[in-house]
Design a protein around this motif. Structure first.
Motif, PDB file in Angstrom:
ATOM      1  N   PRO A  73      -1.313  -3.426  -4.326  1.00 22.86           N
ATOM      2  CA  PRO A  73      -1.014  -2.414  -3.522  1.00 22.86           C
ATOM      3  C   PRO A  73      -2.012  -1.829  -2.819  1.00 22.86           C
ATOM      4  O   PRO A  73      -3.173  -1.497  -2.810  1.00 22.86           O
ATOM      5  CB  PRO A  73      -0.630  -1.244  -4.641  1.00 22.86           C
TER       6      PRO A  73
ATOM      7  N   ASP B  13       4.499   4.406   4.438  1.00 19.12           N
ATOM      8  CA  ASP B  13       3.614   3.714   3.138  1.00 19.12           C
ATOM      9  C   ASP B  13       4.366   3.384   2.183  1.00 19.12           C
ATOM     10  O   ASP B  13       4.147   2.286   1.642  1.00 19.12           O
ATOM     11  CB  ASP B  13       2.684   5.118   2.415  1.00 19.12           C
TER      12      ASP B  13
ATOM     13  N   HIS C 271       4.173  -0.290   0.953  1.00 13.63           N
ATOM     14  CA  HIS C 271       4.069  -0.833  -0.620  1.00 13.63           C
ATOM     15  C   HIS C 271       4.828  -1.700  -1.296  1.00 13.63           C
ATOM     16  O   HIS C 271       4.760  -2.775  -1.831  1.00 13.63           O
ATOM     17  CB  HIS C 271       3.972   0.681  -1.351  1.00 13.63           C
TER      18      HIS C 271
ATOM     19  N   CYS D 207      -2.985   0.961   4.739  1.00 13.01           N
ATOM     20  CA  CYS D 207      -1.695   1.234   5.211  1.00 13.01           C
ATOM     21  C   CYS D 207      -1.785   2.000   6.963  1.00 13.01           C
ATOM     22  O   CYS D 207      -1.247   1.446   7.773  1.00 13.01           O
ATOM     23  CB  CYS D 207      -0.966   2.486   4.512  1.00 13.01           C
TER      24      CYS D 207
END
Length: 100
Positions: free
Chosen positions: A83, A69, A73, A89
């Protein structure tokens, strides 16, 4: 990681032009009207996940286990997208896992 992004041209390529950087969108086309809101949300999430997956692959992250993750990001920040959520994700990792 993604050091070549600093030299990315700022103009958006037109339809039919050669695309040097796959995560840059083409000129936006209007989405079809009359669909439920959930369809538009899912569609935009898929587009963002594809851009992130392509940028990660270009940066040398070739497997879903490498795409944490935090790395997703950081990549989103570098390529200039908002984001991603946890669902986005997970979608990025699923796209990187798919063998097609």
């Amino acid at each position: 990681m993604l050091t070549a992004i600093a030299s990315v041209p700022t103009e958006v390529p037109k339809k039919g032009d050669v695309i040097d950087h796959a995560w840059k969108p083409l000129i936006k086309q209007p989405l079809p009207a009359g669909r439920p809101r959930s369809w538009y949300i899912a569609h935009n999430r898929r587009l963002k996940a594809m851009r992130l997956a392509i940028a990660l692959l270009d940066a040398g992250t070739f497997g879903p286990t490498q795409a944490t993750d935090e790395k997703i990001h950081r990549t989103a920040e570098i390529i200039g997208v908002h984001p991603p959520s946890g669902a986005t994700c997970r979608m990025v990792r699923r796209m990187m896992q798919a063998q097609r």
